[in-house]
Design a protein around this motif. Structure first.
Motif, PDB file in Angstrom:
ATOM      1  N   SER A   1       4.545   9.704 -10.410  1.00  0.00           N
ATOM      2  CA  SER A   1       4.208  11.011  -9.831  1.00  0.00           C
ATOM      3  C   SER A   1       4.049  10.979  -8.317  1.00  0.00           C
ATOM      4  CB  SER A   1       2.935  11.552 -10.481  1.00  0.00           C
ATOM      5  OG  SER A   1       1.841  10.675 -10.236  1.00  0.00           O
ATOM      6  N   ALA A   2       3.683   9.821  -7.752  1.00  0.00           N
ATOM      7  CA  ALA A   2       3.467   9.740  -6.300  1.00  0.00           C
ATOM      8  C   ALA A   2       4.757   9.537  -5.519  1.00  0.00           C
ATOM      9  CB  ALA A   2       2.499   8.603  -5.982  1.00  0.00           C
TER      10      ALA A   2
ATOM     11  N   ASP B   1       0.847  -1.191   0.000  1.00  0.00           N
ATOM     12  CA  ASP B   1       0.000   0.000   0.000  1.00  0.00           C
ATOM     13  C   ASP B   1       0.883   1.243   0.000  1.00  0.00           C
ATOM     14  OD1 ASP B   1      -2.507  -1.391   0.166  1.00  0.00           O
ATOM     15  OD2 ASP B   1      -2.060  -1.813   2.276  1.00  0.00           O
TER      16      ASP B   1
ATOM     17  N   LEU C   1      -2.404   2.436  -2.949  1.00  0.00           N
ATOM     18  CA  LEU C   1      -2.787   1.904  -4.249  1.00  0.00           C
ATOM     19  C   LEU C   1      -1.731   2.190  -5.311  1.00  0.00           C
ATOM     20  CD1 LEU C   1      -4.836   0.545  -6.123  1.00  0.00           C
ATOM     21  CD2 LEU C   1      -5.963   2.780  -6.374  1.00  0.00           C
ATOM     22  N   SER C   2      -1.173   3.393  -5.307  1.00  0.00           N
ATOM     23  CA  SER C   2      -0.170   3.748  -6.320  1.00  0.00           C
ATOM     24  C   SER C   2       1.040   2.828  -6.249  1.00  0.00           C
ATOM     25  CB  SER C   2       0.269   5.203  -6.143  1.00  0.00           C
ATOM     26  OG  SER C   2       0.783   5.418  -4.830  1.00  0.00           O
ATOM     27  N   TYR C   3       1.405   2.409  -5.036  1.00  0.00           N
ATOM     28  CA  TYR C   3       2.549   1.511  -4.856  1.00  0.00           C
ATOM     29  C   TYR C   3       2.188   0.093  -5.297  1.00  0.00           C
ATOM     30  CZ  TYR C   3       6.691  -0.428  -2.507  1.00  0.00           C
ATOM     31  OH  TYR C   3       7.882  -1.063  -2.226  1.00  0.00           O
ATOM     32  N   HIS C   4       0.982  -0.342  -4.974  1.00  0.00           N
ATOM     33  CA  HIS C   4       0.526  -1.653  -5.446  1.00  0.00           C
ATOM     34  C   HIS C   4       0.538  -1.700  -6.969  1.00  0.00           C
ATOM     35  CE1 HIS C   4      -1.950  -5.266  -5.932  1.00  0.00           C
ATOM     36  NE2 HIS C   4      -2.561  -4.573  -6.881  1.00  0.00           N
ATOM     37  N   GLN C   5      -0.012  -0.677  -7.603  1.00  0.00           N
ATOM     38  CA  GLN C   5      -0.092  -0.661  -9.063  1.00  0.00           C
ATOM     39  C   GLN C   5       1.293  -0.658  -9.697  1.00  0.00           C
ATOM     40  OE1 GLN C   5      -2.587   2.835  -9.432  1.00  0.00           O
ATOM     41  NE2 GLN C   5      -4.440   1.592  -9.733  1.00  0.00           N
ATOM     42  N   LEU C   6       2.230   0.058  -9.094  1.00  0.00           N
ATOM     43  CA  LEU C   6       3.595   0.084  -9.617  1.00  0.00           C
ATOM     44  C   LEU C   6       4.218  -1.306  -9.547  1.00  0.00           C
ATOM     45  CD1 LEU C   6       5.726   2.235 -10.628  1.00  0.00           C
ATOM     46  CD2 LEU C   6       6.645   2.164  -8.309  1.00  0.00           C
TER      47      LEU C   6
ATOM     48  N   PRO D   1       3.015   9.009 -15.374  1.00  0.00           N
ATOM     49  CA  PRO D   1       2.113   9.211 -14.235  1.00  0.00           C
ATOM     50  C   PRO D   1       2.343   8.199 -13.121  1.00  0.00           C
ATOM     51  CG  PRO D   1       0.907   9.360 -16.317  1.00  0.00           C
ATOM     52  CD  PRO D   1       2.278   8.882 -16.655  1.00  0.00           C
ATOM     53  N   MET D   2       2.889   7.029 -13.443  1.00  0.00           N
ATOM     54  CA  MET D   2       3.133   6.010 -12.422  1.00  0.00           C
ATOM     55  C   MET D   2       4.192   6.459 -11.419  1.00  0.00           C
ATOM     56  SD  MET D   2       2.964   2.408 -14.504  1.00  0.00           S
ATOM     57  CE  MET D   2       2.718   1.482 -12.989  1.00  0.00           C
TER      58      MET D   2
END
Length: 392
Positions: free
Chosen positions: A366-367, A54, A56-61, A363-364
């Motif tokens: 950016s967080a 977690d 979400l951005s980290y999971h998706q990466l 965009p992946m």
């Protein structure tokens, strides 16, 4: 004229971005104070996954990185198989931890992450040597997850770097770096100097030392201290008659195949005793406890012996998330540091290379800009909040 780019650090992140830059036409030189993979990369459980990561951005990466690994292996069919598409089996014994596992599985299902229930009979059939706790009625199989052999992965990245004309300079530490509006300049321990257009800092847990030359403090977990967040015991056994062809996460022990019938063992609750300054003996308390747990888990392990126990030191930013982005106002010095380097390396190598050569970030990424973890060294002495306005 191709861009001249230096990468400091020949671990998996440094080599991944170096070969990706070279493949896109950059003139790349990689520097390492020792030899490729000699830092965090070589001592790793090397579990490629997005399980429980977690936000979400980290999971998706991480989920995207699993697919990138598989594409990279498929694109190099003649190379040694460094990626093992084994999946992971996990179960829990206590009521609370079982409930937590089931909640995690439910969340992963909503994210489209594969997770299949396996009943007790299937677990015993899948793992013939297993001694399964009577309390265990089911487990979960995460089919997309992989394991890798770090040495073979590093060899693959090195081969690609050289095939694209990249250069590796080992056993030559970068002792000073300077930047102007026109170029980056590195001074090496040998007395040599490198000049070029951009620089990638991929030195893992050593990144804070180099950033002090920019007057910056990078907030990271100190992997040189006894800290279970930063350090973990990894033990490898002698070859054993155990038919294990997947990653195994159990209440007492994590176990993965380590080649030639050897098993790699990890017990996270024992990591409170892990201290890089105090190596442990294979026949000491930690080694004996790992073997006790292994014998409780599998038959055919009565005569098992541990060949080595190492203390892995994690490259972990203070908040556990990657730090990826430029740290200089001229956009010439790029920082790459991440705990999940084994999982993320091929994807981050490609995304960072594309950003450095095109000027546009995915965009992946950016967080995960590093400004949240940076502050001026002058503020450190004053105990100022760990914040520096973004340098991008």
């Amino acid at each position: 004229m191709p861009q001249r780019i230096a990468v400091i650090g020949a671990g998996v992140l440094g080599l991944a971005v170096a070969q990706s830059l070279a493949r896109r036409g950059a003139q790349v030189t990689v520097f390492d104070k020792s030899y490729p993979g000699s830092g965090t990369s070589q001592i790793s459980y090397a579990w490629v996954n997005a399980n429980g990561k977690d936000p979400l951005s980290y999971h998706q990466l991480n989920a995207a990185a699993i697919d990138e690994h598989k594409r990279w292996q498929a694109a190099h069919p003649a190379a040694a198989r460094w990626l093992l598409e084994t999946g992971t089996l996990e179960w829990a014994a206590k009521t609370l931890t079982r409930q937590q596992l089931e909640l995690r599985v439910t969340k992963l299902h909503t994210l489209g992450y594969p997770a299949e229930m396996r009943d007790r009979a299937t677990l015993l059939k899948t793992l013939p040597e297993l001694r399964l706790d009577p309390r265990i009625e089911q487990g979960w199989f995460f089919s997309s997850e992989c394991l890798l052999y770090p040495g073979l992965f590093i060899a693959s990245l090195l081969a690609e770097l050289r095939a694209q004309g990249g250069q590796l300079i080992s056993n030559n530490e970068v002792i000073a770096l300077n930047e102007s509006a026109q170029e980056v300049r590195l001074t090496l321990a040998s007395g040599d100097e490198w000049r070029g257009d951009q620089l990638v800092l991929a030195t893992g847990r050593w990144a804070p030392e180099l950033l002090t030359q920019y007057g910056l403090d990078l907030s990271m977990t100190d992997a040189n201290r006894a800290d279970p967040v930063a350090c973990s015991f990894l033990a490898s056994t002698q070859p054993l008659p155990v038919q294990l062809n997947c990653n195994l996460i159990t209440p007492e022990l994590n176990v993965r195949p380590d080649g030639g019938g050897r098993l790699m063992l990890q017990a996270l609750d024992l990591d409170q005793h892990a201290d890089p300054a105090r190596p442990v003996a294979v026949d000491g308390l930690i080694g004996r406890e790992l073997l006790r747990r292994l014998r409780r888990l599998f038959i055919n392990c009565e005569g098992a012996r541990i060949e080595r126990i190492e203390t892995g030191q994690r490259s972990r930013p203070a908040d556990g998330l990657p730090a990826l982005g430029y740290v200089s106002t001229s956009d010439r010095v790029y920082l790459m540091v991440s705990h999940s380097g084994m999982t993320l390396a091929p994807l981050l190598g490609r995304l960072v290379a594309e950003q450095m050569l095109s000027g546009t970030a995915s965009p992946m990424l950016s967080a995960f800009t590093p400004d949240r973890l940076l502050r001026p060294l002058s503020a450190v002495a004053k105990n100022a909040p760990a914040y520096l306005p973004a340098a991008q």
